[in-house]
Design a protein around this motif. Structure first.
Motif, PDB file in Angstrom:
ATOM      1  N   SER A 233     -25.236 121.305  17.998  1.00 27.73           N
ATOM      2  CA  SER A 233     -25.824 120.122  17.506  1.00 27.73           C
ATOM      3  C   SER A 233     -26.772 120.825  17.129  1.00 27.73           C
ATOM      4  O   SER A 233     -27.559 119.616  16.488  1.00 27.73           O
ATOM      5  CB  SER A 233     -26.031 118.824  18.506  1.00 27.73           C
ATOM      6  N   ALA A 234     -26.825 121.563  17.218  1.00 26.30           N
ATOM      7  CA  ALA A 234     -28.863 122.256  16.470  1.00 26.30           C
ATOM      8  C   ALA A 234     -28.815 121.958  15.015  1.00 26.30           C
ATOM      9  O   ALA A 234     -29.977 120.879  15.158  1.00 26.30           O
ATOM     10  CB  ALA A 234     -28.402 124.282  17.134  1.00 26.30           C
ATOM     11  N   ARG A 235     -28.150 121.719  13.903  1.00 28.09           N
ATOM     12  CA  ARG A 235     -28.301 121.459  12.768  1.00 28.09           C
ATOM     13  C   ARG A 235     -28.587 120.104  12.501  1.00 28.09           C
ATOM     14  O   ARG A 235     -28.690 119.840  11.955  1.00 28.09           O
ATOM     15  CB  ARG A 235     -27.600 122.329  11.723  1.00 28.09           C
ATOM     16  N   ASP A 236     -26.982 119.318  13.461  1.00 28.24           N
ATOM     17  CA  ASP A 236     -27.162 117.854  13.063  1.00 28.24           C
ATOM     18  C   ASP A 236     -28.391 116.930  13.925  1.00 28.24           C
ATOM     19  O   ASP A 236     -29.158 116.069  13.172  1.00 28.24           O
ATOM     20  CB  ASP A 236     -25.665 117.449  13.726  1.00 28.24           C
TER      21      ASP A 236
ATOM     22  N   ALA B 167     -31.146 118.491  13.564  1.00 31.66           N
ATOM     23  CA  ALA B 167     -32.466 118.391  13.140  1.00 31.66           C
ATOM     24  C   ALA B 167     -32.395 117.735  11.980  1.00 31.66           C
ATOM     25  O   ALA B 167     -33.513 117.436  11.221  1.00 31.66           O
ATOM     26  CB  ALA B 167     -32.294 120.163  12.790  1.00 31.66           C
ATOM     27  N   LEU B 168     -31.619 117.568  11.159  1.00 36.17           N
ATOM     28  CA  LEU B 168     -31.574 116.555  11.002  1.00 36.17           C
ATOM     29  C   LEU B 168     -32.066 115.497  11.117  1.00 36.17           C
ATOM     30  O   LEU B 168     -32.201 114.854   9.662  1.00 36.17           O
ATOM     31  CB  LEU B 168     -29.992 116.337   9.933  1.00 36.17           C
TER      32      LEU B 168
ATOM     33  N   ILE C  90     -34.142 125.784  13.990  1.00 38.10           N
ATOM     34  CA  ILE C  90     -33.196 125.778  14.770  1.00 38.10           C
ATOM     35  C   ILE C  90     -32.884 127.467  14.934  1.00 38.10           C
ATOM     36  O   ILE C  90     -32.879 128.477  15.232  1.00 38.10           O
ATOM     37  CB  ILE C  90     -31.973 126.170  13.597  1.00 38.10           C
TER      38      ILE C  90
ATOM     39  N   GLU D 185     -30.414 127.821  17.999  1.00 39.66           N
ATOM     40  CA  GLU D 185     -29.479 128.396  18.335  1.00 39.66           C
ATOM     41  C   GLU D 185     -29.145 128.555  20.038  1.00 39.66           C
ATOM     42  O   GLU D 185     -28.461 128.004  20.918  1.00 39.66           O
ATOM     43  CB  GLU D 185     -28.278 128.900  17.302  1.00 39.66           C
TER      44      GLU D 185
END
Length: 462
Positions: free
Chosen positions: A394-397, A399-400, A409, A411
């Motif tokens: 879920s790192a990128r989600d 971050a948003l 990010i 990972e």
């Protein structure tokens, strides 16, 4: 081990052969029952057979009606979202269904010198409160056993005797089904939505918690009143405003009234009885109890221990020496003015929010297998975050959803730890509070916390 009597020569089914299930088989067999063990997994059945228990396929149409009683493990649904087929067969055939907690309280009636029993339930803080009560009792020289949803299956323990205490952490799964609940002291820490599919909604979840008090009728009830459900429960339990059987607890508000209350404000615990303060403890410098959520745990443990007759100064000494539980706001290292805290158990936004409110300047490692809603509910609690380091699926989600909060990010846990250690400054805390499940990269939250700890120690000692 506790011997469960009353089933001599009778066929007793045991469904689910994990830690508590195998202990249940042994306790029933010691009492002379004919144990019919079953688990849906071949691995579970193999463990039972290796331990000497006969496995009987309880999914056969004729198997369950031949049982006198069915004992089920807590993780197996018995009503919502739908009953396990074996339990459904028992309900259809009129075979009583119980669990190991019910058997434990049944066994106490056969003890010549039964110990005191403290049961701890609630949505958050159960494990820490349970461990804290047991730690203080140990420090005070009392014989104590800890079991239930933490550590050992309850039927695997040895009863500590008349002067001893058994401290049980009870999940809603355990309290919902037990046919007998009879604690001397019952603790309700707090309440927030959880396990709603298992209980058919929020009302069913609260009803499962409430059974410990309505069915158990403890001599003393320690009840967190920071939510309406706790206020309602305390109101139902007390006969009037002066009734000292109900000890109301809170973190963050001063409790009013003439009854018995324990609350924490600005880091100070206070005990009030009959409209006056009778004791206080400064919690601010106790390293094993950081943050308002742990101060609530301290209030719950303190009240339960007072109900058992311990003196305030003895309780204070025990609180001060408490080191905390692994993976729950656990201080694992401190170097060059930077603290490193492992809260891998913060697998949802509610528990992560409490961790983020416990420290003033945070380098936050978060992410994993995100849950519904992501980090949206955490946005109001990001004020202390100096920088976030996002890991996992879920790192990128995640971050948003961080808005203006500085973030990176990473990972992997290894990169997140390396970056946080390199950038941390004196007075800051490097905090693992994932707000997500671990299953994308780790088998459980324990392994995730152990990896974080090992990487921190390697970085600091390298």
């Amino acid at each position: 081990m506790i011997t469960v009597q009353g089933f001599e020569g009778l066929r007793v089914g045991v469904l689910g052969l994990g830690r508590s299930g195998l202990a249940t088989c042994a306790a029933l067999a010691a009492g002379g029952a004919e144990v019919c063990a079953w688990d849906d997994s071949a691995e579970g059945r193999a463990k039972a057979e290796a331990a000497g228990f006969a496995c009987v396929d309880l999914t056969r149409q004729d198997a369950v009606p031949q049982l006198s009683v069915l004992i089920t493990s807590p993780g197996i649904p018995h009503l919502f979202p739908k009953p396990h087929p074996v339990i459904a067969a028992a309900l259809q055939a009129g075979v009583p269904v119980d669990n190991d907690i019910g058997l434990f309280f049944r066994a106490l009636t056969d003890s010549d010198e039964p110990p005191k029993v403290v049961c701890v339930t609630g949505s958050n803080g159960k494990s820490t409160t349970t461990a804290l009560i047991a730690h203080v009792l140990n420090e005070a020289g009392r014989a104590v056993e800890v079991a239930g949803n933490i550590g050992t299956g309850v039927l695997a323990i040895d009863l500590p005797g008349e002067d001893g205490v058994v401290v049980l952490e009870l999940s809603s799964y355990q309290s919902d089904l037990a046919r007998i609940l009879a604690p001397d002291v019952a603790v309700f820490t707090n309440f927030s939505p959880d396990h709603l599919d298992r209980h058919g909604g929020l009302g069913g979840y609260f009803a499962a918690k409430r059974r410990l008090f309505s069915e158990g009728a403890p001599a003393r009830a320690v009840i967190g009143v920071d939510e309406p459900e706790g206020q309602y429960l305390a109101m139902q339990y007390a006969e009037d405003a002066q009734d000292s059987r109900a000890i109301r607890i809170s973190s963050g508000q001063r409790l009013q009234g003439q009854g018995w209350s324990v609350f924490a404000r600005r880091g100070h615990l206070a005990e009030w009885r009959g409209g006056r303060q009778v004791a206080s403890i400064d919690l601010r410098n106790i390293p094993g109890l950081p943050g308002a959520h742990n101060h609530q745990n301290a209030c719950a443990a303190y009240a339960a221990l007072r109900a058992l007759g311990l003196a305030p100064r003895g309780i204070e000494a025990g609180l001060t020496s408490f080191k905390g539980l692994p993976h729950r706001s656990q201080l694992i290292a401190e170097k060059d003015g930077v603290r490193y805290v492992n809260d891998s158990k913060a697998t949802n936004v509610d528990s992560a929010a409490k961790a983020l409110q416990a420290f003033p300047k945070i380098r936050w490692i978060a992410g994993g297998l995100g849950k519904d809603g992501g980090l949206e509910a955490l946005v109001p609690h990001l004020g202390a975050v100096v920088k976030a380091y996002m890991i996992g699926h879920s790192a990128r989600d995640f971050a948003l959803q961080l808005g203006d909060t500085p973030h990176e990010i990473c990972e992997t846990m290894a990169r997140a730890v390396a970056r946080a250690v390199a950038e941390a400054e004196p007075g800051e805390v490097v905090l693992l509070a994932p707000a997500a499940a671990s299953f994308d990269q780790y088998p459980d939250f324990e392994k995730r916390g152990e990896d974080f700890t090992a990487l921190v120690q390697a970085a600091l000692n390298g």
